[in-house]
Design an enzyme around this catalytic site. Structure first.
Site, PDB file in Angstrom:
ATOM      1  N   GLY A 160       0.781  -1.240   0.000  1.00  0.00           N
ATOM      2  CA  GLY A 160       0.000   0.000   0.000  1.00  0.00           C
ATOM      3  C   GLY A 160       0.809   1.284   0.000  1.00  0.00           C
ATOM      4  O   GLY A 160       0.299   2.332   0.395  1.00  0.00           O
ATOM      5  N   SER A 161       2.050   1.232  -0.477  1.00  0.00           N
ATOM      6  CA  SER A 161       2.830   2.478  -0.473  1.00  0.00           C
ATOM      7  C   SER A 161       2.259   3.481  -1.468  1.00  0.00           C
ATOM      8  O   SER A 161       2.312   4.688  -1.228  1.00  0.00           O
ATOM      9  CB  SER A 161       4.311   2.204  -0.738  1.00  0.00           C
ATOM     10  N   ASN A 162       1.700   2.998  -2.567  1.00  0.00           N
ATOM     11  CA  ASN A 162       1.043   3.932  -3.495  1.00  0.00           C
ATOM     12  C   ASN A 162      -0.206   4.539  -2.876  1.00  0.00           C
ATOM     13  O   ASN A 162      -0.460   5.736  -3.027  1.00  0.00           O
ATOM     14  CB  ASN A 162       0.665   3.218  -4.795  1.00  0.00           C
ATOM     15  N   ASN A 184      -6.349   2.139 -12.903  1.00  0.00           N
ATOM     16  CA  ASN A 184      -5.404   1.172 -12.336  1.00  0.00           C
ATOM     17  C   ASN A 184      -3.990   1.583 -12.727  1.00  0.00           C
ATOM     18  O   ASN A 184      -3.788   2.254 -13.738  1.00  0.00           O
ATOM     19  CB  ASN A 184      -5.703  -0.220 -12.908  1.00  0.00           C
ATOM     20  N   HIS A 188      -0.289  -0.173 -13.592  1.00  0.00           N
ATOM     21  CA  HIS A 188       0.392  -1.445 -13.870  1.00  0.00           C
ATOM     22  C   HIS A 188       1.888  -1.174 -13.949  1.00  0.00           C
ATOM     23  O   HIS A 188       2.308  -0.213 -14.604  1.00  0.00           O
ATOM     24  CB  HIS A 188      -0.127  -2.039 -15.188  1.00  0.00           C
TER      25      HIS A 188
HETATM   26  C1  GRF Z   1       2.910  -1.366  -7.624  1.00  0.00           C
HETATM   27  O1  GRF Z   1       4.120  -1.505  -8.309  1.00  0.00           O
HETATM   28  C2  GRF Z   1       1.739  -1.423  -8.559  1.00  0.00           C
HETATM   29  O2  GRF Z   1       1.996  -0.901  -9.817  1.00  0.00           O
HETATM   30  C3  GRF Z   1       1.550  -2.903  -8.689  1.00  0.00           C
HETATM   31  O3  GRF Z   1       1.782  -3.403  -7.401  1.00  0.00           O
HETATM   32  C4  GRF Z   1       2.664  -2.545  -6.711  1.00  0.00           C
HETATM   33  C5  GRF Z   1       2.007  -2.165  -5.430  1.00  0.00           C
HETATM   34  O4  GRF Z   1       2.903  -1.526  -4.565  1.00  0.00           O
HETATM   35  N1  GRF Z   1       0.305  -3.221  -9.307  1.00  0.00           N
HETATM   36  P1  GRF Z   1       2.377  -0.848  -3.242  1.00  0.00           P
HETATM   37  O5  GRF Z   1       1.468  -1.844  -2.551  1.00  0.00           O
HETATM   38  O6  GRF Z   1       1.646   0.394  -3.630  1.00  0.00           O
HETATM   39  O7  GRF Z   1       3.592  -0.557  -2.431  1.00  0.00           O
END
Ligand code: GRF
Length: 187
Positions: A13-15, A102, A104
């Site tokens: 969940g860092s994003n 989304n 990717h």
């Molecule tokens: C990201 O690289 C995203 O593109 C992919 O999974 C990863 C998730 O990273 N689908 P995080 O959980 O946001 O750290």
């Protein structure tokens, strides 16, 4: 208009955290809800630290309309998938038509589709010998990784890269671009 975002994530969940923090400073967009299908996901801790409401659901909740109900109850206007591994069912795509994006971690249409997620993507890129990889932000339809592409950014893959170092590069691109692309879509 005030945009109320929900972020779906299955793991770290860092994003999700990066997006939530970015929009804390913005008046018209906020992350109101973080949802996961994984009760042990790191994203739950991150959401708690940010004081953002969370919901944990299972595949049946998603496929039988309970997740849609949750989104409606929270008056969610836009959905962000950030490391979310389940397929979005048709009724949800229809209800949020052109309102689900989304990210990717590769340059679609390469390295996409079912089973292509996380490190598997980076391993495949490194193995292929491709000189570049990158990120793809796209609209979500009923098929994995097939919705219209909104944005791509690239990074070099060097001979010394492995899946781990490539994942780090990709994450940096994601942190830099994903919130800004969402903001642009909503402005
Ligand atoms: C990201 O690289 C995203 O593109 C992919 O999974 C990863 C998730 O990273 N689908 P995080 O959980 O946001 O750290």
């Amino acid at each position: 208009m005030k945009h109320r975002l929900a972020v779906f994530a299955s793991g770290n969940g860092s994003n999700a955290e990066n997006i939530a923090k970015y929009f804390r400073e913005k008046p018209n967009i906020s992350v109101c809800l973080i949802l996961t299908n994984n009760p042990n996901a790191g994203v739950l801790t991150r959401a708690n630290q940010l004081n953002i409401e969370t919901q944990v659901f299972n595949r049946t909740d998603l496929n039988e309309g309970r997740v849609l109900k949750i989104l409606e109850q929270h008056e969610i206007t836009f959905v962000v998938l950030a490391g979310f591994l389940l397929k979005i069912p048709e009724h949800l795509v229809k209800a949020y038509n052109n309102k689900i994006v989304n990210i990717h971690p590769a340059l679609l249409p390469k390295y996409g589709g079912k089973g292509m997620y996380g490190d598997k993507v980076h391993e495949a890129v490194v193995q292929s010998g491709d000189a570049e990889s990158g990120i793809t932000i796209h609209w979500v339809n009923e098929n994995y990784d097939e919705g219209n592409i909104i944005f791509q950014a690239t990074c070099a893959v060097s001979e010394s890269d492995d899946a781990n170092s490539l994942a780090n590069k990709i994450h940096q691109l994601e942190y830099e671009h994903f919130p800004r692309v969402i903001e642009k879509l909503l402005s």
